[in-house]
Structure formats: structure tokens, C-alpha cells
Design a protein around this motif. Structure first.
Motif, mmCIF file in Angstrom:
data_model
loop_
_atom_site.group_PDB
_atom_site.id
_atom_site.type_symbol
_atom_site.label_atom_id
_atom_site.label_comp_id
_atom_site.label_asym_id
_atom_site.label_seq_id
_atom_site.Cartn_x
_atom_site.Cartn_y
_atom_site.Cartn_z
ATOM 1 N N UNK A 195 0.855 -1.193 0.000
ATOM 2 C CA UNK A 195 0.000 0.000 0.000
ATOM 3 C C UNK A 195 0.884 1.234 0.000
ATOM 4 N N UNK A 196 0.784 2.046 -1.039
ATOM 5 C CA UNK A 196 1.575 3.267 -1.130
ATOM 6 C C UNK A 196 0.953 4.393 -0.312
ATOM 7 N N UNK A 197 -0.344 4.473 -0.328
ATOM 8 C CA UNK A 197 -1.047 5.537 0.393
ATOM 9 C C UNK A 197 -2.448 5.054 0.713
ATOM 10 N N UNK A 198 -3.009 5.571 1.810
ATOM 11 C CA UNK A 198 -4.372 5.201 2.191
ATOM 12 C C UNK A 198 -5.100 6.437 2.688
ATOM 13 N N UNK A 199 -6.407 6.392 2.549
ATOM 14 C CA UNK A 199 -7.243 7.458 3.090
ATOM 15 C C UNK A 199 -8.470 6.809 3.706
ATOM 16 N N UNK A 200 -8.761 7.158 4.950
ATOM 17 C CA UNK A 200 -9.895 6.569 5.662
ATOM 18 C C UNK A 200 -10.824 7.678 6.139
ATOM 19 N N UNK A 201 -12.096 7.327 6.229
ATOM 20 C CA UNK A 201 -13.081 8.289 6.720
ATOM 21 C C UNK A 201 -14.164 7.545 7.481
ATOM 22 N N UNK A 202 -14.427 8.001 8.696
ATOM 23 C CA UNK A 202 -15.510 7.434 9.493
ATOM 24 C C UNK A 202 -16.811 8.130 9.120
ATOM 25 N N UNK A 203 -17.850 7.355 8.860
ATOM 26 C CA UNK A 203 -19.147 7.903 8.469
ATOM 27 C C UNK A 203 -20.235 7.210 9.280
ATOM 28 N N UNK B 230 -12.717 3.493 2.938
ATOM 29 C CA UNK B 230 -11.268 3.338 2.872
ATOM 30 C C UNK B 230 -10.823 3.290 1.414
ATOM 31 N N UNK B 231 -9.888 4.167 1.081
ATOM 32 C CA UNK B 231 -9.316 4.182 -0.264
ATOM 33 C C UNK B 231 -7.843 3.811 -0.165
ATOM 34 N N UNK B 232 -7.420 2.841 -0.976
ATOM 35 C CA UNK B 232 -6.043 2.367 -0.966
ATOM 36 C C UNK B 232 -5.408 2.590 -2.328
ATOM 37 N N UNK B 233 -4.177 3.107 -2.321
ATOM 38 C CA UNK B 233 -3.390 3.222 -3.540
ATOM 39 C C UNK B 233 -2.286 2.179 -3.454
ATOM 40 N N UNK B 234 -2.293 1.211 -4.358
ATOM 41 C CA UNK B 234 -1.350 0.106 -4.321
ATOM 42 C C UNK B 234 -0.185 0.337 -5.277
ATOM 43 N N UNK C 35 -14.329 -0.366 0.563
ATOM 44 C CA UNK C 35 -12.914 -0.263 0.201
ATOM 45 C C UNK C 35 -12.800 0.031 -1.288
ATOM 46 N N UNK C 36 -12.099 1.107 -1.591
ATOM 47 C CA UNK C 36 -11.830 1.454 -2.993
ATOM 48 C C UNK C 36 -10.335 1.283 -3.227
ATOM 49 N N UNK C 37 -9.980 0.590 -4.273
ATOM 50 C CA UNK C 37 -8.574 0.292 -4.542
ATOM 51 C C UNK C 37 -8.154 0.937 -5.858
ATOM 52 N N UNK C 38 -7.065 1.697 -5.783
ATOM 53 C CA UNK C 38 -6.473 2.317 -6.966
ATOM 54 C C UNK C 38 -5.157 1.612 -7.262
ATOM 55 N N UNK C 39 -4.967 1.188 -8.480
ATOM 56 C CA UNK C 39 -3.744 0.484 -8.882
ATOM 57 C C UNK C 39 -2.861 1.413 -9.696
#
Length: 199
Positions: A130-138, A148-152, A186-190
Motif C-alpha cells: 500500500x503506497x497511500x491510504x485514506x480513511x473516513x468514518x461515516x 477506505x481508499x487504498x493506492x497500491x 474499500x476502494x482500490x487504486x492500482x
């Protein structure tokens, strides 16, 4: 996990807005169908030839002009107030829940949504690949959820990331918040890798 639970984290809930829109749409459809049925003469030629404003109704309104105007003004004001309330309700920011872990007097312990997001983001960024992550409580305090968004990095094993995310990051978040279920989208960006110029 049931679909109704898991979808809480996908996007902001617009259930009330959709419900009101559906009701208004059904009422308009019913009115249109009724007008079409009467206009085509399916209820008799006499009714089809009558004006839209029934003469009896017009005569009654003419004889009771003051009460009719008062009722119309009151209805107009109520609709205006309701419209303003609905407008501002639709524009209000999405809730970011603060979780109360302990409510005992003198020992109150509350975890803010920002702290939740930061902790989950830090855990997610520690996952290999995981290069970068962004989380948000809703959601709300009784039914929190995560986005949760993950940049792989390029070449990362997606299955390994998913297993570690579920076994370590989300499991720790559930334990820390004291909840059995924590709906998570979870959203994943490659990464596609650095592009090379063709000569």
C-alpha cells in the motif's frame, strides 16, 4: 454480512429524499392517469366535456372567498417552510461519528471520528504494497462505518493486501471501537507504472 448492512458505508444515505421523491412521483402519475382516463371519456362523455375547474367548485369558492384565501395562504406558507427545511436538510454535511467507549461518570472516553480515521489510515498504510491510504468514518454513533481508499504499488498482490487488511486493520478497528460489525467500503487504486515515451 447482509447487503443492507454493508451498503451503509458505500455512500451517504439518501433514503428520505428518495422516499419523498417517489411519493411525489406516484401522486403525479396517479393525477396524470386520472386526467387521461377522464379526458378520453372512459368515465362517460359528460365528464370528459366538463371544464377542468368544476363550475360547482368555482361557485363555492366564490361564495367562500375569505376562508378559501386563508387556507391557500396557510398551505402556501407551510409548503414554503417545508421546502426550505428539506433544502437545508439535503445540504447538511454528512455525519462523522464520535464513538463513546465509556459513559461512566468521571471515566468518560470518547474517540473522535478524526482519530478513528487517522488510526485506520496509519494501519492501512503499514500493509505491504500500500503506497497511500485514506480513511473516513461515516454514519452515526450507534452504527459507524468506514470508507477506505487504498493506492497500491505496481505489482502488488491484491489478494495478500485484502487478507491482511481484513485480518489486521479492520479487525483491530472493530476491537478498538468495541463493535462486532463495522461496515467498510474499500476502494482500490492500482498504479499503472511510469509511462515511457515512444520514439
Amino acid at each position: 454480512m447482509s447487503k443492507s448492512v454493508s451498503t451503509k458505508a458505500l455512500a451517504r444515505s439518501y433514503g428520505a429524499e428518495r422516499g419523498l421523491t417517489s411519493v411525489i412521483g406516484l401522486l403525479a402519475l396517479a393525477g396524470g392517469v386520472a386526467a387521461l382516463v377522464v379526458g378520453l371519456g372512459w368515465l362517460g362523455d359528460f365528464r370528459a366535456r366538463r371544464p377542468v375547474l368544476d363550475p360547482l367548485a368555482v361557485e363555492w369558492l366564490g361564495g367562500h372567498a375569505v376562508p378559501a384565501k386563508i387556507v391557500a395562504i396557510v398551505l402556501g406558507v407551510l409548503l414554503f417552510v417545508f421546502g426550505l427545511w428539506w433544502f437545508f436538510r439535503s445540504l447538511r454535511p454528512e455525519g462523522r461519528p464520535d464513538i463513546e467507549l465509556d459513559r461512566e461518570v468521571g471515566k468518560e472516553l470518547t474517540v473522535t471520528s478524526g482519530a478513528i480515521s487517522s488510526a485506520v489510515q496509519a494501519d492501512a498504510e503499514s500493509v505491504e504494497g500500500v503506497a497511500k491510504a485514506r480513511a473516513r468514518a461515516v454514519g452515526d454513533t450507534t452504527n459507524p462505518a468506514l470508507r477506505l481508499t487504498l493506492w497500491l504499488r505496481e505489482g502488488t498482490d491484491l489478494k495478500a493486501v485484502w487478507e491482511e487488511l481484513d485480518a489486521r486493520v479492520l479487525s483491530r478497528a472493530r476491537e478498538s471501537l468495541g463493535v462486532e460489525v463495522l461496515p467498510t467500503a474499500v476502494r482500490i487504486e492500482l498504479d499503472s507504472g511510469e509511462r515511457q515515451r515512444v520514439r
